[in-house]
Write a protein that holds these residues in place. Structure first.
Motif, mmCIF file in Angstrom:
data_model
loop_
_atom_site.group_PDB
_atom_site.id
_atom_site.type_symbol
_atom_site.label_atom_id
_atom_site.label_comp_id
_atom_site.label_asym_id
_atom_site.label_seq_id
_atom_site.Cartn_x
_atom_site.Cartn_y
_atom_site.Cartn_z
ATOM 1 N N UNK A 1 29.990 -13.519 -2.185
ATOM 2 C CA UNK A 1 30.648 -14.749 -1.746
ATOM 3 C C UNK A 1 31.971 -14.402 -1.075
ATOM 4 N N UNK A 2 32.179 -14.822 0.158
ATOM 5 C CA UNK A 2 33.431 -14.486 0.857
ATOM 6 C C UNK A 2 34.594 -15.347 0.385
ATOM 7 N N UNK A 3 35.796 -14.915 0.708
ATOM 8 C CA UNK A 3 36.973 -15.749 0.526
ATOM 9 C C UNK A 3 36.993 -16.805 1.625
ATOM 10 N N UNK A 4 37.785 -17.841 1.410
ATOM 11 C CA UNK A 4 38.008 -18.839 2.459
ATOM 12 C C UNK A 4 39.291 -18.479 3.186
ATOM 13 N N UNK A 5 39.226 -18.429 4.519
ATOM 14 C CA UNK A 5 40.386 -18.083 5.340
ATOM 15 C C UNK A 5 40.640 -19.151 6.387
ATOM 16 N N UNK A 6 41.913 -19.323 6.708
ATOM 17 C CA UNK A 6 42.282 -20.193 7.819
ATOM 18 C C UNK A 6 41.948 -19.488 9.133
ATOM 19 N N UNK A 7 41.647 -20.272 10.141
ATOM 20 C CA UNK A 7 41.430 -19.684 11.461
ATOM 21 C C UNK A 7 42.747 -19.134 11.994
ATOM 22 N N UNK A 8 43.822 -19.895 11.785
ATOM 23 C CA UNK A 8 45.168 -19.456 12.144
ATOM 24 C C UNK A 8 46.060 -19.651 10.926
ATOM 25 N N UNK A 9 47.011 -18.762 10.749
ATOM 26 C CA UNK A 9 47.840 -18.812 9.553
ATOM 27 C C UNK A 9 48.672 -20.082 9.473
ATOM 28 N N UNK A 10 49.028 -20.455 8.245
ATOM 29 C CA UNK A 10 49.835 -21.646 8.021
ATOM 30 C C UNK A 10 50.642 -21.464 6.742
ATOM 31 N N UNK A 11 51.732 -22.186 6.617
ATOM 32 C CA UNK A 11 52.531 -22.152 5.404
ATOM 33 C C UNK A 11 51.870 -22.993 4.320
ATOM 34 N N UNK A 12 52.230 -22.720 3.079
ATOM 35 C CA UNK A 12 51.714 -23.500 1.963
ATOM 36 C C UNK A 12 52.833 -24.357 1.384
ATOM 37 N N UNK A 13 52.443 -25.370 0.630
ATOM 38 C CA UNK A 13 53.421 -26.181 -0.084
ATOM 39 C C UNK A 13 53.822 -25.419 -1.339
ATOM 40 N N UNK A 14 55.097 -25.136 -1.477
ATOM 41 C CA UNK A 14 55.520 -24.403 -2.658
ATOM 42 C C UNK A 14 56.999 -24.074 -2.632
ATOM 43 N N UNK A 15 57.408 -23.296 -3.608
ATOM 44 C CA UNK A 15 58.801 -22.890 -3.728
ATOM 45 C C UNK A 15 59.058 -21.622 -2.911
ATOM 46 N N UNK A 16 60.340 -21.326 -2.703
ATOM 47 C CA UNK A 16 60.723 -20.134 -1.939
ATOM 48 C C UNK A 16 60.299 -18.877 -2.702
ATOM 49 N N UNK A 17 59.741 -17.923 -1.967
ATOM 50 C CA UNK A 17 59.338 -16.641 -2.562
ATOM 51 C C UNK A 17 59.589 -15.534 -1.555
ATOM 52 N N UNK A 18 60.845 -15.144 -1.428
ATOM 53 C CA UNK A 18 61.210 -14.066 -0.507
ATOM 54 C C UNK A 18 61.153 -12.697 -1.173
ATOM 55 N N UNK A 19 61.128 -12.709 -2.493
ATOM 56 C CA UNK A 19 61.078 -11.446 -3.231
ATOM 57 C C UNK A 19 60.295 -11.652 -4.514
ATOM 58 N N UNK A 20 59.350 -10.765 -4.767
ATOM 59 C CA UNK A 20 58.540 -10.816 -5.978
ATOM 60 C C UNK A 20 58.658 -9.495 -6.712
ATOM 61 N N UNK A 21 59.011 -9.548 -7.989
ATOM 62 C CA UNK A 21 59.111 -8.348 -8.812
ATOM 63 C C UNK A 21 58.184 -8.498 -10.012
ATOM 64 N N UNK A 22 57.319 -7.513 -10.209
ATOM 65 C CA UNK A 22 56.383 -7.507 -11.338
ATOM 66 C C UNK A 22 56.693 -6.286 -12.191
#
Length: 348
Positions: free
Chosen positions: A206-227
């Protein structure tokens, strides 16, 4: 008398000429305003790149149809300090990072459209990596594995290519690193071995679902992620606003590909929280990937909460947004960071 007649005649001639000009009613040409759609001579028109081929079902990146229709290959990558940096990892369309025996993590790269000339260092299998590889019906490339992983490969009849049972034409050692962190291969050799062993050449998944062209999502700012996987085991992503991708760091250092020192980047990042427990004194783990749990989806500088669901070992893991809809990814490389409930995540 003659002089006066000449003056009269000249006056009559001037009057006639003036009258003729008025009758012609000559007008200036109308002024034409420039339309916004009219391209000026010195204006450069930026052409939209034409997408050639068809989109990959695991990245949404367009490529030759013959490559997109191949069977995916899953490769186990060593992430020990003595193994860095990895070769060919930048060409994987999906990469998983899992905990293995403390304090380390290990990667599994999923390949379809790219054929890196050097892949490695390649390391051993674990059951939860096998569970994820099943989602792509992939040829599974590894060097040995835990006893449970080897049992699963036999029981599930995995199409595997194992460095412990293959010739040195398939897997080879490189001298710039010490064993066991120096076993390599290439996608050309892996594909040839796949054919020689008569493994099927196309995958059913089963493939993933992809946009034809990229778009932003509704959400909070995430300029840096640390795990923070462990005290001395940290993965970090920094958003490049110009290129609209996340550049990866591992343990405080820029994560690069060994082939050409290209930085490792991600368009999509998924964190997936899974129940984890230690099984034995060796520190081997059980990570529950069948079931459901929480996570986050990060792209284009934004983050949203998600939920993941996997109904059986062979089923695909589905990721849902807060509205209960399956998320649609932006075209590009995806990193899936599998964590446990105790893993500290910092988003800035």
């Amino acid at each position: 008398m003659k002089f006066k007649m000449k003056i009269i005649l000249i006056g009559i001639l001037i009057a006639l000429l003036s009258s003729s000009c008025k009758k012609q009613n000559v007008e200036e040409p109308p002024v034409v305003e420039e339309s916004e759609d009219v391209v000026k001579e010195d204006e450069v028109v930026e052409e939209v790149p034409k997408k050639e081929g068809i989109p990959s079902p695991i990245s949404g990146i367009y490529a030759e149809e013959v490559k997109v229709n191949r069977r995916p290959v899953a490769v186990m990558f060593d992430n020990h300090h003595g193994a860095r940096w990895q070769s060919g990892l930048k060409d994987a369309e999906i990469v998983y990072e899992f905990l293995v025996e403390a304090p380390y993590t290990r990667y599994m790269g999923i390949y379809l459209i790219n054929d890196p000339p050097s892949i490695g260092p390649i390391r051993s299998a674990r059951p939860y990596f096998i569970t994820s590889s099943l989602e792509y019906d992939a040829v599974y490339v590894h060097v040995g594995g835990s006893e449970q992983a080897k049992s699963d490969i036999r029981t599930l009849k995995i199409a595997d290519i194992d460095g412990l049972s293959s010739s040195n034409k398939v897997f080879f050692r490189k001298s710039h690193k010490k064993a066991p962190h120096n076993t390599y291969s290439s996608m050309e050799v892996i594909r040839a071995t796949q054919e020689e062993r008569k493994y099927k050449l196309t995958g059913e998944y089963t493939p993933f679902k992809f946009r034809e062209d990229e778009a932003d999502i509704e959400g909070s700012i995430a300029n840096k992620l640390t795990i923070k996987y462990m005290k001395n085991n940290t993965t970090q992503y920094n958003y490049d606003e110009e290129k609209k991708v996340y550049t990866r760091e591992k343990d405080g250092k820029l994560h690069i590909d060994e082939i050409d020192e290209t930085p490792i980047v991600a368009k999509n990042i998924i964190t997936q929280e899974a129940k984890t427990k230690v099984l034995d004194k060796e520190g081997r783990l059980e990570i529950q990937l069948v079931g459901e749990g929480e996570g986050k989806y990060i792209t284009n500088g934004k983050v949203m909460d998600i939920k993941w669901v996997k109904k059986s070992r062979n089923d695909k893991t589905l990721y849902y947004n807060p509205a209960g809809e399956e998320i649609v990814l932006n075209p590009g490389v995806t990193w899936i960071q599998v964590i446990n409930a105790k893993t500290e995540i910092i988003i800035e």
